[in-house]
Design a protein around this motif. Structure first.
Motif, mmCIF file in Angstrom:
data_model
loop_
_atom_site.group_PDB
_atom_site.id
_atom_site.type_symbol
_atom_site.label_atom_id
_atom_site.label_comp_id
_atom_site.label_asym_id
_atom_site.label_seq_id
_atom_site.Cartn_x
_atom_site.Cartn_y
_atom_site.Cartn_z
ATOM 1 N N THR A 24 0.813 -1.219 0.000
ATOM 2 C CA THR A 24 0.000 0.000 0.000
ATOM 3 C C THR A 24 0.847 1.271 0.000
ATOM 4 O OG1 THR A 24 -0.119 -0.056 2.425
ATOM 5 C CG2 THR A 24 -1.892 -1.160 1.205
ATOM 6 N N ALA A 25 2.154 1.114 -0.086
ATOM 7 C CA ALA A 25 3.032 2.285 -0.036
ATOM 8 C C ALA A 25 2.869 3.142 -1.288
ATOM 9 C CB ALA A 25 4.487 1.839 0.103
ATOM 10 N N GLU A 26 3.102 4.424 -1.115
ATOM 11 C CA GLU A 26 3.113 5.351 -2.260
ATOM 12 C C GLU A 26 4.292 5.026 -3.176
ATOM 13 O OE1 GLU A 26 4.415 9.999 -2.979
ATOM 14 O OE2 GLU A 26 3.642 9.407 -1.011
ATOM 15 N N CYS A 27 5.426 4.734 -2.578
ATOM 16 C CA CYS A 27 6.597 4.308 -3.333
ATOM 17 C C CYS A 27 7.397 3.353 -2.455
ATOM 18 C CB CYS A 27 7.458 5.483 -3.787
ATOM 19 S SG CYS A 27 8.073 6.509 -2.432
ATOM 20 N N LEU A 28 8.195 2.515 -3.110
ATOM 21 C CA LEU A 28 8.910 1.454 -2.389
ATOM 22 C C LEU A 28 10.288 1.254 -2.997
ATOM 23 C CD1 LEU A 28 8.766 -0.892 -0.269
ATOM 24 C CD2 LEU A 28 8.001 -2.354 -2.159
ATOM 25 N N LEU A 29 11.313 1.229 -2.125
ATOM 26 C CA LEU A 29 12.687 0.992 -2.570
ATOM 27 C C LEU A 29 13.168 -0.359 -2.030
ATOM 28 C CD1 LEU A 29 15.277 2.053 -3.963
ATOM 29 C CD2 LEU A 29 15.961 2.946 -1.721
ATOM 30 N N PRO A 30 13.271 -1.410 -2.842
ATOM 31 C CA PRO A 30 13.843 -2.687 -2.397
ATOM 32 C C PRO A 30 15.366 -2.583 -2.340
ATOM 33 C CG PRO A 30 12.289 -2.984 -4.231
ATOM 34 C CD PRO A 30 12.649 -1.535 -4.169
ATOM 35 N N VAL A 31 15.947 -2.988 -1.205
ATOM 36 C CA VAL A 31 17.386 -2.811 -0.969
ATOM 37 C C VAL A 31 17.976 -4.087 -0.394
ATOM 38 C CG1 VAL A 31 19.112 -1.554 0.386
ATOM 39 C CG2 VAL A 31 17.156 -0.330 -0.577
ATOM 40 N N TYR A 32 19.171 -4.419 -0.860
ATOM 41 C CA TYR A 32 20.000 -5.436 -0.200
ATOM 42 C C TYR A 32 21.351 -4.803 0.080
ATOM 43 C CZ TYR A 32 22.463 -9.710 0.965
ATOM 44 O OH TYR A 32 23.187 -10.675 1.644
ATOM 45 N N VAL A 33 21.824 -4.929 1.318
ATOM 46 C CA VAL A 33 23.113 -4.348 1.707
ATOM 47 C C VAL A 33 24.138 -5.467 1.822
ATOM 48 C CG1 VAL A 33 24.351 -2.937 3.367
ATOM 49 C CG2 VAL A 33 21.908 -2.540 2.978
ATOM 50 N N LEU A 34 25.147 -5.414 0.989
ATOM 51 C CA LEU A 34 26.220 -6.402 0.998
ATOM 52 C C LEU A 34 27.306 -5.922 1.957
ATOM 53 C CD1 LEU A 34 27.168 -9.061 -0.253
ATOM 54 C CD2 LEU A 34 28.186 -7.751 -2.112
ATOM 55 N N ASP A 35 27.337 -6.529 3.126
ATOM 56 C CA ASP A 35 28.210 -6.065 4.208
ATOM 57 C C ASP A 35 29.604 -6.683 4.070
ATOM 58 O OD1 ASP A 35 29.383 -5.273 6.576
ATOM 59 O OD2 ASP A 35 27.638 -5.755 7.816
ATOM 60 N N PRO A 36 30.661 -5.868 3.899
ATOM 61 C CA PRO A 36 32.022 -6.400 3.773
ATOM 62 C C PRO A 36 32.464 -7.213 4.986
ATOM 63 C CG PRO A 36 31.954 -4.083 3.157
ATOM 64 C CD PRO A 36 30.625 -4.405 3.775
ATOM 65 N N VAL A 37 31.797 -7.040 6.135
ATOM 66 C CA VAL A 37 32.140 -7.827 7.323
ATOM 67 C C VAL A 37 32.022 -9.321 7.030
ATOM 68 C CG1 VAL A 37 31.368 -8.414 9.669
ATOM 69 C CG2 VAL A 37 31.558 -6.025 8.966
ATOM 70 N N GLN A 38 31.118 -9.691 6.120
ATOM 71 C CA GLN A 38 30.934 -11.099 5.778
ATOM 72 C C GLN A 38 32.194 -11.717 5.163
ATOM 73 O OE1 GLN A 38 28.217 -13.018 6.343
ATOM 74 N NE2 GLN A 38 27.184 -11.337 7.363
ATOM 75 N N LEU A 39 33.062 -10.884 4.615
ATOM 76 C CA LEU A 39 34.269 -11.382 3.954
ATOM 77 C C LEU A 39 35.508 -11.275 4.835
ATOM 78 C CD1 LEU A 39 33.643 -9.859 0.413
ATOM 79 C CD2 LEU A 39 33.135 -12.173 1.206
ATOM 80 N N GLN A 40 35.344 -10.717 6.009
ATOM 81 C CA GLN A 40 36.476 -10.612 6.928
ATOM 82 C C GLN A 40 36.586 -11.866 7.783
ATOM 83 O OE1 GLN A 40 35.726 -6.990 9.084
ATOM 84 N NE2 GLN A 40 35.786 -5.708 7.249
#
Length: 472
Positions: A24-40
């Motif tokens: 029901t949102a007026e607008c929607l931004l789908p986001v995925y955050v690729l966290d560099p911590v996962q590679l440390q």
């Protein structure tokens, strides 16, 4: 409502409660955050996500973007920490709400809390995670969760469970003004410093990441090949794609809904009748939920050496034997073959996982947490609850009150790879060894082993002696 939809381990549009809440949102931004911590490196000296897991993740993100495009939207993938990236996007695009799914592991819960704190007055709305059962479906409170699976199953099955997952929407709200300018190509494995893995024809998981591949496999396994009807008889296999459902990698990163799996299983049973194999798939899905609720209840205790039992005698040593185990160079062929399959493909059979974990814990007397961390880096179906829960279970520090769940590795080899086809597939140096010695090359002369480049086992356990020359 001007909303941001934060994808994490929920890379699908089907049966997605946070997505449903955003329609029901007026607008929607789908986001995925690729966290560099996962590679440390983590405290165990391993990455949290290795090349095979990252490959599968990037495939899944690409598929998710394609599904969003078909519905008038796009996926913004941003490299950075969520507590920095998400508030920045919210402020830049003048958004007033962030929607996401709940987390069950302590580190991920803490990250969601940090994001919420950094958003200020913007609401962070959390929807139920990718459980099979929702909290309101449980016939007990979380602090009354049974310690053993059999009791959990009995209580759950006293209720008639009806699963009605909601279909993916046909259309999504438009993107916020200025969002298209923020889109950028997915990073490559090489750009992330991981390199490109080789394709392995012998992989037991030859499928792609993403929701379309997951739903195609679900249709095939339940409706076309109907492999589910033989699941109980084939589930201990180790070669090929059809010995098990192979749903776990998609379930792990949320490309497949657990509720969708069981809704389809119930439809299948209604048409073709329930049998022992369809019942066994239900049980395996219940095990997955049991571990998830266990993690939610006990939190960080699951990741400690003494586990849920707080045992003080759990092995804490890590020496060269762990390195040999992780590289598939122990001198025990069934263990080595499984570990090399894992490194090459990011997958391993359930039977293989139990054998190699028991070998590391009981035969090599190494700290079980290092084995769990190795699996975390490499398994494409890594899930914190199932991975750490199963390792703690086998180490005798988890839910099961029984101790010393020891798998005799040679007996397992004789029972589940009687013709040595599996070890021949993954240990090419043993292919010229007579078939009768491929599970016991340590019985050959040391010079022979050195000539073929396979390590010599230091000691033959007494428990193996009945199986040195026999089929179990």
């Amino acid at each position: 409502m001007r909303a941001l939809l934060w994808f994490k381990q929920d890379l699908r549009l089907d049966d997605h409660p946070a997505l449903q809440a955003s329609l029901t949102a007026e607008c929607l931004l789908p986001v995925y955050v690729l966290d560099p911590v996962q590679l440390q490196l983590n405290p165990f000296g391993m990455r949290r996500m290795g090349v095979q897991r990252m490959r599968f993740l990037l495939e899944s993100l690409m598929a998710l973007d394609s599904e969003l495009r078909q519905r008038g939207s796009r996926l913004l993938v941003h490299i950075g920490t969520p507590e920095q990236v998400i508030p920045q996007l919210v402020a830049q695009l003048k958004l007033d709400r962030v929607l996401t799914l709940e987390e069950i592991a302590p580190d991920e819960q803490a990250q969601v809390a940090r994001v919420g704190n950094s958003l200020g007055h913007v609401v962070l709305q959390q929807a139920p995670a990718n459980h099979l059962l929702r909290s309101e479906d449980l016939p007990f409170s979380l602090n009354q969760l049974p310690r053993v699976f059999s009791r959990f199953r009995t209580l759950i099955e006293k209720r008639v469970q009806v699963f009605q997952p909601r279909q993916a929407p046909d259309h999504l709200p438009r993107l916020p003004e200025g969002a298209l300018a923020l889109l950028q190509p997915l990073p490559t494995l090489s750009q992330l410093g991981l390199g490109e893995p080789l394709s392995v024809p012998a992989s037991a998981f030859p499928f792609s990441g993403g929701e379309p591949a997951a739903l195609a496999r679900l249709r095939d396994y339940l409706w076309q090949s109907q492999g589910v009807r033989e699941y109980k008889d084939t589930r201990n296999g180790m070669i090929g794609s059809e010995y098990s459902s192979k749903f776990s990698p998609w379930l792990a990163n949320g490309s497949l809904s657990a509720r969708r799996v069981i809704a389809e299983l119930r439809r299948h049973e209604a048409q073709f009748k329930r049998n022992d194999s369809t019942e066994w798939l239900w049980v395996e899905m219940l095990w997955r939920d049991f571990f998830r609720w266990t993690l939610l209840r006990h939190g960080s205790a699951l990741f400690k050496a003494g586990g849920l039992q707080a045992h003080e005698d759990a092995p804490l040593q890590v020496d060269q034997r762990f390195q040999e185990w992780s590289r598939g160079l122990t001198g025990m062929p069934l263990v080595d073959a499984n570990m090399r399959e894992l490194a090459a493909t990011g997958f391993m059979s359930n039977r293989g996982r139990q054998v190699v974990a028991s070998y590391l814990i009981n035969d090599l007397q190494q700290d079980w947490r290092h084995g769990a961390a190795w699996f975390e880096e490499h398994l494409i179906d890594y899930d914190p609850a199932s991975n750490w829960g199963n390792w703690a279970y086998l180490a005798g520090v988890g839910n099961d009150p029984r101790q010393n769940r020891v798998f005799n590795a040679l007996r397992q080899a004789r029972a589940y790879d009687p013709d040595a086809h599996y070890v021949s597939l993954w240990l090419p140096e043993l292919r010229d060894v007579p078939q009768s010695f491929r599970h016991t090359p340590f019985l050959l002369a040391g010079g022979h082993l050195r000539s073929i480049g396979y390590p010599q086992l230091n000691k033959i356990p007494d428990s193996w002696k009945p199986y040195l020359h026999a089929v179990a």
